[in-house]
Scaffold this active site. Sequence first.
Site, PDB file in Angstrom:
ATOM      1  N   ARG A   6      -7.865  -7.455   6.218  1.00  0.00           N
ATOM      2  CA  ARG A   6      -7.212  -7.017   4.928  1.00  0.00           C
ATOM      3  C   ARG A   6      -8.452  -6.817   3.980  1.00  0.00           C
ATOM      4  NH1 ARG A   6      -3.576  -6.365   7.843  1.00  0.00           N
ATOM      5  NH2 ARG A   6      -1.378  -7.007   7.429  1.00  0.00           N
ATOM      6  N   ARG A  18      -6.724 -10.344  11.842  1.00  0.00           N
ATOM      7  CA  ARG A  18      -6.156  -9.918  10.699  1.00  0.00           C
ATOM      8  C   ARG A  18      -7.117  -9.317   9.672  1.00  0.00           C
ATOM      9  NH1 ARG A  18      -0.898 -10.555   9.528  1.00  0.00           N
ATOM     10  NH2 ARG A  18      -0.156 -10.062   7.366  1.00  0.00           N
ATOM     11  N   CYS A  76       0.941  -1.066  -0.112  1.00  0.00           N
ATOM     12  CA  CYS A  76       0.006  -0.027   0.266  1.00  0.00           C
ATOM     13  C   CYS A  76       0.904   1.364   0.163  1.00  0.00           C
ATOM     14  CB  CYS A  76      -0.805   0.013   1.031  1.00  0.00           C
ATOM     15  SG  CYS A  76      -1.942   1.502   1.377  1.00  0.00           S
ATOM     16  N   GLU A 104      -5.143  -8.243  -2.813  1.00  0.00           N
ATOM     17  CA  GLU A 104      -5.180  -8.289  -1.321  1.00  0.00           C
ATOM     18  C   GLU A 104      -4.331  -6.977  -0.712  1.00  0.00           C
ATOM     19  OE1 GLU A 104      -3.312  -9.372   2.605  1.00  0.00           O
ATOM     20  OE2 GLU A 104      -2.447  -9.067   0.900  1.00  0.00           O
TER      21      GLU A 104
END
Length: 421
Positions: free
Chosen positions: A171, A169, A82, A121
């Site tokens: 995502r 987590r 990212c 992802e």
Amino acid sequence: MKKRVAELFAGVGGFHVGLDALNTGWSFVYANQWEPGKKNQYAFDCYAKHFSGTEILSNEDINTVDKTQIPDFDLLVGGFPCQDYSVAHSGAKGIEGKKGVLWWDIRDTIQEKLPPFVLLENVDRLLSSPGKKQRGRDFGMILYTLNQLGYGAQWRVINAADYGFPQKRRRVFIFAYRKSTNYFKSLSEASNLKLALINYSVYNEALPIKQSLTMEKETSLDNYLDIVDFSDTFSFHFENTGIMHGTDVFTAKYEANYSGPFTVLNDIVLDEVNDETLIVEDKPEKLEKFKYLKGSKKEIRTTPAGYSYNYSEGGMSFPDLLDRPGRTILTSEHSINRSTHVIRDKTSGKLRLLTPLECERMQTFPDNWTEGMPKSARYFTMGNALVCGLVTKIGKGIDKIISMEPKEITKDTVKTAPIYH
């Protein structure tokens, strides 16, 4: 149709493991993995150890790869970093931010190969990046360029623990599909995008959600002069799920609708660990530092420039509770910091860190998947990896979609957008 897969930013093979678990005929034809600035390419070596001979493997900077030389494929997958995806005005029209070009390498690959389907992802903060000044611009840029290439798209932020996995987590997964697919056409038949998202989303096949959505909002990708104008002016608050169909965008907040079974830390940690380097209990200095880092704080801190400010943060469980899923594994797991897991060993009762094998289990890799590389690299690669089991669940939805497609999907004509790199 064929089920050929190409994987970019492959890491140690999380997408490969996840799709292989379906046993529904997915065939990987290409994978690229390159860790910039690293002499030892541990992730690539691990990938090659498990999958060498079944596909073309590339260990070079994706920015230097000739996209025309990548074999044809039907599904592109990848977990890309990212970064900042804004378009600069001057010079060579580069992307601001060192690694911002990585999205454009995905874009270039899509433009060259035009696969029917794409699954990507990223960290969930991508939806709000770069922040308050132009919230949502970076994710909007991804949707904008996908639409330019002739794709529709859906996204969903998924917390693995909400669906029974042993790790909290979060995502974002992005599923894109060419407008020539039957799937895109079927979404066009829905009376509105909200119903398309609730009833026909790729994620719903194995990751059910509650039918009621909140924080609903819409926007359009129309009325921008060009990609630079979009980069300069677009701002929008994306929620944790949504859909782009044509230039129309619908987004809302969803809640998971899952009733079990659930996996917790106790289910995946070893009964006994004899590695003294992981023991915290017998190292007073290390133990006290962990207690401080994980404890609540109200204190005065000073910036490098000499300004003082009040700092406070809440405490966290210490040690980590074994009857709950673990927190998000980071690349810094095993170091002395607030995010590192510290558990009580089941047999000795001593406080210790997680083993590399336990981290693999939290990401749902097979045991000892990263065995052979240095311990620090095993933690690092797991921190960069994804929950393989989530890919398996999303893959069930993709399998269902593909079953409705013709044996051969021709490459449709798409609007060619300028390439920035």
